[in-house]
Scaffold this active site. Structure first.
Site, PDB file in Angstrom:
ATOM      1  N   GLU A 162       0.796  -1.226   0.000  1.00 39.59           N
ATOM      2  CA  GLU A 162       0.000   0.000   0.000  1.00 39.59           C
ATOM      3  C   GLU A 162       0.834   1.285   0.000  1.00 39.59           C
ATOM      4  OE1 GLU A 162      -3.083  -0.037   2.954  1.00 39.59           O
ATOM      5  OE2 GLU A 162      -4.018  -1.816   2.105  1.00 39.59           O
ATOM      6  N   GLU A 362      -5.330  -8.682   0.716  1.00 39.29           N
ATOM      7  CA  GLU A 362      -6.041  -8.327   1.953  1.00 39.29           C
ATOM      8  C   GLU A 362      -7.504  -8.068   1.644  1.00 39.29           C
ATOM      9  OE1 GLU A 362      -4.619  -5.117   4.467  1.00 39.29           O
ATOM     10  OE2 GLU A 362      -2.534  -5.641   4.030  1.00 39.29           O
TER      11      GLU A 362
HETATM   12  C1  NOJ Z   1      -4.431  -2.343   5.084  1.00 36.86           C
HETATM   13  C2  NOJ Z   1      -3.120  -2.472   5.754  1.00 36.86           C
HETATM   14  O1  NOJ Z   1      -2.205  -3.091   4.910  1.00 36.86           O
HETATM   15  C3  NOJ Z   1      -3.185  -3.200   7.084  1.00 36.86           C
HETATM   16  O2  NOJ Z   1      -1.979  -3.010   7.737  1.00 36.86           O
HETATM   17  C4  NOJ Z   1      -4.372  -2.701   7.885  1.00 36.86           C
HETATM   18  O3  NOJ Z   1      -4.423  -3.276   9.154  1.00 36.86           O
HETATM   19  C5  NOJ Z   1      -5.641  -3.007   7.105  1.00 36.86           C
HETATM   20  N1  NOJ Z   1      -5.596  -2.291   5.859  1.00 36.86           N
HETATM   21  C6  NOJ Z   1      -6.924  -2.619   7.831  1.00 36.86           C
HETATM   22  O4  NOJ Z   1      -7.003  -1.255   7.937  1.00 36.86           O
END
Ligand code: NOJ
Length: 455
Positions: A162, A362
């Site tokens: 990200e 994710e």
């Molecule tokens: C994306 C992130 O990569 C992760 O670290 C985070 O906990 C989740 N989103 C949820 O917000």
């Protein structure tokens, strides 16, 4: 009834170093920018930090077994850069050995390790952080050192997690470490992150042509509230910096023309040097997709006050409009159809033509969990969320998308950045004694992982 995923489709779950490891100053580990940011009064809900987190640094063997018990075939974790290299760039043997033992333990449990090199915990000692082009060079040295130690056993590598968060959310909105609020710095950070990615892909590919390499981007599709020119334009500008700022250079070798024109004078002169875009567009094997929600926007009226420290640096006039959809504990709308449309768009526009596979690296949700007297959480809302999004992934595959896997966020409740421990994303509960207690969602998802079948 229900749906069946193709043979070989990967099911797994994900975490990141700072969110679960703890041991923040153990075995020679130095500070990351998150260790420092957590000390800033007011930066984190309840003043919490990752000093102990889930104590995964000491419980990794138990966690590897947990993954196997739940039927996960793949586990995505990240390496903490300041745990494995000191501020002189020398390998910290004990820190590197931790990841070596973790990888061995995963393989012994038949869980394939998926390694992310950067999940936001930059060494605090690096001058200027991602604003400094030199950080991208240091990143390549770090990546190569990790590959030298783990590359014999880790086959799948993600450079960055990200980069939108590590740039616009961190250097323009000030919400993430290092907590700065300068739009021009956020553009420099974004470009240097992309450069670090491209150079690292080139270096790792050269050292091991057989490894699978990629990057994980977070996608929040932006849709206009009405068909008016003003709303359409504001949604386009949000989408430009949130999504296409990253996909265009990686897959087409150029920043999007409309984004360059929107950012105009904000773009630091001399930032992009010869050959930068050729490196950034080095071919990748996998595009990791992190998807949580889709956002609808309208344009603020001229006299309406808007947020001055926004990550949407080309759209400070963007106002989010909530639709009539359920919300998670983060206040994020549950919109599984958005994931199907996103995967189809990515496949058609970028990854399909490039021959790059898609994997959801994710997807998941924070809900207001309640444990019963035995500590068990019957999180029906999370099961519904996962089921609906897996359905959307299946629809994208049916529509021709090359989607190869799905990793749930997260294996366990953990440190949710500026929200501290107040938001729980895990399919496994972590209680006050740090015991791991699978929730109903873990049992349900484990069955999906074992059978490839979603009821
Ligand atoms: C994306 C992130 O990569 C992760 O670290 C985070 O906990 C989740 N989103 C949820 O917000």
């Amino acid at each position: 009834m229900g749906i069946d995923f193709p043979e070989g489709f990967l099911f797994g779950s994900a975490t990141s170093a700072y969110q679960i490891e703890g041991a923040a100053a153990e075995d020679g580990k130095e500070d990351s920018i998150w260790d420092v940011f957590c000390r800033v009064p007011g930066a984190i809900v309840n003043g919490e930090d990752g000093t102990l987190a889930c104590d995964h640094y000491h419980r990794y063997a138990e966690d590897a077994k947990l993954l196997a018990d739940l039927g996960m075939s793949t586990y995505r974790f990240s390496v903490s850069w300041p745990r494995v290299l000191d501020s002189d760039g020398a390998v910290i043997a004990k820190g590197m050995d931790f990841y070596s033992r973790l990888v061995d333990e995963l393989l012994a449990n038949d869980v394939a390790p998926w390694l992310t090199l950067y999940h936001w915990d930059l060494p605090a000692a690096l001058p200027g952080g991602w604003k400094n082009r030199d950080t991208a060079k240091r990143f390549v040295d770090y990546a190569v050192a990790v590959q030298e130690h783990l590359g014999d056993r880790v086959r799948t590598w993600t450079t960055l997690n990200e980069p939108w968060c590590s740039s616009f959310l961190s250097y323009a909105a000030g919400v993430h470490a290092p907590g700065e609020t300068d739009p021009a710095s956020s553009i420099a950070a974004a470009h240097h992150l992309l450069l670090a990615h491209g150079w690292t892909v080139q270096a790792l590919r050269q050292a091991d042509p057989t490894a699978s390499l990629g990057i994980t981007l977070n996608f929040t599709p932006a849709i206009p509230a009405t068909r008016s020119d003003a709303d359409s334009d504001v949604a386009r500008r949000v989408d430009g910096t949130a999504n296409r700022f990253f996909t265009d250079p990686i897959f087409t070798g150029a920043y999007p023309a409309d984004v360059l024109s929107d950012l105009g004078e904000l773009w630091p002169s001399g930032l992009v040097q010869d050959d930068d875009l050729a490196a950034i567009s080095a071919p990748i094997d996998v595009l990791g997709v992190n998807y949580y929600t889709t956002n609808m926007f309208r344009a603020a009226s001229p006299d309406e006050a808007t947020d001055c420290a926004t990550p949407h640096i080309a759209a400070p006039d963007a106002v989010q409009v909530l639709r009539d959809l359920p919300l998670t504990e983060m206040g994020w709308e549950v919109d599984p159809g958005g994931l199907r449309d996103l995967l189809t768009w990515l496949h058609t526009t970028y990854t399909g033509p490039a021959g790059t596979a898609l994997v959801i690296t994710e997807n998941g949700a924070a809900f207001d969990d309640h444990a019963d007297a035995d500590g068990f959480v019957s999180d029906v809302d999370r099961v519904d969320y996962l089921r609906a999004h897996l359905g959307a992934v299946h629809e994208a595959i049916d529509a021709g998308g090359d989607v190869r896997g799905y990793l749930a966020w997260s294996l366990m409740d953990n440190f949710e950045w500026s929200y501290g421990y107040s938001k729980r994303f895990g399919v496994v509960r972590v209680d006050e004694q740090l015991r791991r207690i699978p929730k109903a969602s873990a049992l349900w998802y484990g069955e999906v992982a074992r059978t490839g079948h979603v009821d």
